[in-house]
Write an enzyme that holds these catalytic residues in place. Structure first.
Site, PDB file in Angstrom:
ATOM      1  CE  LYS A 125      -4.435   1.079   0.289  1.00 19.42           C
ATOM      2  NZ  LYS A 125      -5.632   0.324  -0.205  1.00 19.42           N
ATOM      3  CG  ASP A 165      -7.356   3.388  -0.694  1.00 18.10           C
ATOM      4  OD1 ASP A 165      -7.977   2.382  -0.539  1.00 18.10           O
ATOM      5  OD2 ASP A 165      -7.286   4.170   0.095  1.00 18.10           O
TER       6      ASP A 165
END
Ligand code: NDP
Length: 444
Positions: A125, A165
Site C-alpha cells: 500500500k 484508493d
C-alpha cells in the site's frame, strides 16, 4: 503468554504510535491463534514474526509547485509488505490523514485480502498526505508527476503494481501512469485502475462496490434473507460507495442515506444515485448540495450521524474507524440485519465484536471489499495477455470470486468452531494461503 500475545506485545513496543497498524495486526493475530496448533512448522520457521514486518518501507519527499508558484512539500510512502504470493499489490491513498501507521495497516490487510481472491498477488500500500480537495487539475498533475518521479524506481509489472484508493481515482492514475511510462520508457501494466483508453479493465471502476453487494448477497442467501425492499444506508460517496449504491438498487434494496466527510444526506424516497455521482465525480462538490435538487431530502452536518438512521443493511464505505461501539449498538437497537464493509477497517474492534456477538450478518472488509483488487488482478492478466475481456466476462469472474470468498470464509469459520464469524474465517483462510507459501520459500 501465548505466542500470538507475545507478537502483539512486540508490535506495540516496536511501533507504539501506529494505532491503526496495532489494531489491524491484533485482530488478525487473535483469529489465527485458533489455527496455529495445526501448524507448528509456521511457528518454528518464524512465518508470523516475518509476516508482521514489511519486506520494505519507502518514505520520500514529494516537492511540487502550486498554481501561485509556491513550493509545496508532501511526504510519500510505499510499504511493500509481502510478496509470497506475487508482486506487491495495493492502492495509493492521497489524504491529509495519511501517515506510516495508516499505510502499514492498509498494506497488512491487503496481504490477506489479496490471498482470499485466489489470484497471484502479494500485499502492499502507499500514498501521501497530499490532499487533492480544492486543488486544480494542473496542481494534481504536478504532484502526481513528482510522486512518480521517486516511486517509479521501486515498482514494475512483476515487482509492485499500485492502484487507487481514497483520493486517487482515474484522473490521478492517468497522471501517474503517464509519468511512469516517460521515466521507465516502458509501456506495461504497472498500475491498475487505468482508463479503458489505455489498458484499463471494464468494470474496474465499479468492482469494489459491485463486489461488496455480491458478497452481501452470497451471505444473505446463505441465511435465507431476501434483500428486496430492505432499507440500506451507505456511508461515503466516493468510488466504493457510489457503485455499492448502484448495485444495491439493482438488487432491490432502497438506499436512503449517503455521506461525505462533512455530513450526510437522508432521502426517504430513495437516494438519486446519478445525482450523487454528478455532484461528487463531475462537479467535485460537497454532498450537501444534493438538497438543492431534491428539496424533500435532508442534509445533516457531521458524517457520523448517518448510523442513527434506521435501516436493515448498513454498508460503511468511507474510511477506517468510522463506526464505533455506540454506533453499532444504535444500529442493532434499530433492527439492522446486515453490516458489510466496503471501506477498510471501518469498524472499531469493539464495534465489530459487538455485531458478531449479536449475530448480525457481518462481512469484514478483507473479504467483502476484495472485489476491487480482484478486478485489478484481472486487469493485470488482460494487460499481460494483451487482451480485453467483455463486461460480461469480467462480471462473471468477479461474481465467482466474491461467492468463493464468502464460501471459503464461512467454511473456515465453521471448521475452527466459530460458525458465521467471518472475521475469523477470512483471517484464517487468507493467512493459511500466505503462510504456506512463505514456509515453502524459506526464511526470506
Ligand atoms: P474515494 O476517495 O473515492 O471516496 C472516499 C469517500 O469517503 C468520500 O465520500 C469521502 O468524503 C469519504 N471520507 C473520507 N474520509 C472521511 C472521513 N474521515 N470521514 C468521513 N468520510 C470520509 O475513496 P474510495 O471510495 O476509493 O475508498 C473508500 C474506502 O474503501 C477506503 O477505506 C478504501 O481504502 C476502501 N477501498 C477502496 C477500494 C477501491 O477500489 N477504491 C478497494 C477496497 C477498499 P469527502 O469527499 O468529503 O472526502
Amino acid at each position: 503468554m501465548t505466542y500470538t500475545q507475545e507478537l502483539k506485545k512486540m508490535i506495540q513496543k516496536r511501533d507504539p504510535n501506529e494505532t491503526e497498524f496495532i489494531q489491524a495486526t491484533s485482530e488478525v493475530l487473535d483469529s489465527i491463534s485458533l489455527a496455529l496448533d495445526d501448524h507448528p512448522e509456521y511457528i518454528e520457521s518464524g512465518v508470523l514474526d516475518r509476516m508482521i514486518e514489511p519486506e520494505r518501507q519507502i518514505i520520500f519527499r514529494v516537492p511540487w509547485v502550486d498554481d501561485q508558484g509556491a513550493v509545496q512539500v508532501n511526504r510519500g510512502y510505499r510499504v511493500e509488505f509481502n510478496s509470497a504470493l506475487g508482486p506487491y499489490k495495493g492502492g495509493l491513498r492521497f489524504h491529509s490523514s495519511v501517515n506510516l501507521g495508516i499505510i502499514k495497516f492498509l498494506g497488512f490487510e491487503q496481504i490477506f485480502k489479496n490471498a482470499l481472491t485466489g489470484l497471484p498477488m502479494g500485499g502492499g500500500k502507499g500514498g501521501s498526505d497530499f490532499d487533492p480537495h480544492g486543488k486544480s487539475d494542473s496542481e494534481v498533475m504536478r504532484f502526481c508527476q513528482s510522486f512518480m518521479s521517486e516511486l517509479y524506481r521501486h515498482i514494475g509489472q512483476f515487482k509492485d503494481v499500485p492502484a487507487g484508493d481514497i483520493g486517487v481515482g482515474k484522473r490521478e492514475i492517468g497522471f501517474l501512469f503517464g509519468q511512469y511510462k516517460r521515466l521507465a520508457n516502458e509501456y506495461s501494466g504497472v498500475l491498475t485502475g487505468k482508463d479503458l483508453s489505455y489498458g484499463g479493465s471494464l468494470l474496474r471502476t465499479q468492482a469494489t462496490g459491485y463486489g461488496l453487494l455480491y458478497f452481501t448477497k452470497a451471505m444473505t442467501d446463505d441465511h435465507g434473507l431476501n434483500l428486496k425492499d430492505k432499507l440500506c444506508v451507505i456511508s461515503g460517496s466516493g468510488n466504493v460507495a457510489i457503485y455499492a449504491a448502484y448495485k444495491a438498487k439493482e438488487l432491490g434494496l432502497k438506499v436512503i442515506a449517503m455521506s461525505d466527510s462533512d455530513g450526510y444526506i437522508y432521502d426517504k424516497e430513495g437516494i438519486d444515485i446519478d445525482l450523487v455521482q454528478t455532484i461528487k465525480e463531475v462537479k467535485r462538490a460537497r454532498i450537501k448540495t444534493y438538497i438543492n435538487d431534491r428539496p424533500k431530502a435532508e442534509y445533516h452536518k457531521g458524517s457520523k450521524g448517518i448510523w442513527q438512521i434506521k435501516c436493515d443493511v448498513a454498508l460503511p464505505c468511507a474510511t477506517q474507524n468510522e463506526m464505533d461501539l455506540l454506533d453499532a449498538k444504535t444500529l442493532v437497537q434499530n433492527g439492522v440485519q446486515v453490516v458489510a464493509e466496503g471501506a477498510n477497517m471501518p469498524l472499531s474492534r469493539e464495534a465489530s465484536d459487538y455485531l458478531v456477538q449479536n449475530k448480525i450478518l457481518y462481512g469484514p472488509a478483507k473479504a467483502a471489499n476484495a472485489g476491487g483488487v480482484a478486478v485489478s488482478g484481472l486487469e493485470m492478466s488482460q494487460n499481460s495477455l494483451r487482451l480485453k475481456w467483455s463486461v460480461e466476462e469480467v462480471d462473471e469472474r468477479l461474481k465467482k470470486i466474491m461467492n468463493d470468498i464468502y464460501r471459503e470464509a464461512s467454511l473456515t469459520a465453521a471448521k475452527y468452531g466459530q460458525k458465521d464469524n467471518l472475521i475469523v474465517g477470512a483471517n484464517i483462510a487468507g493467512f493459511l494461503r500466505v503462510a504456506e507459501a512463505m514456509y515453502l520459500q524459506g526464511v526470506v
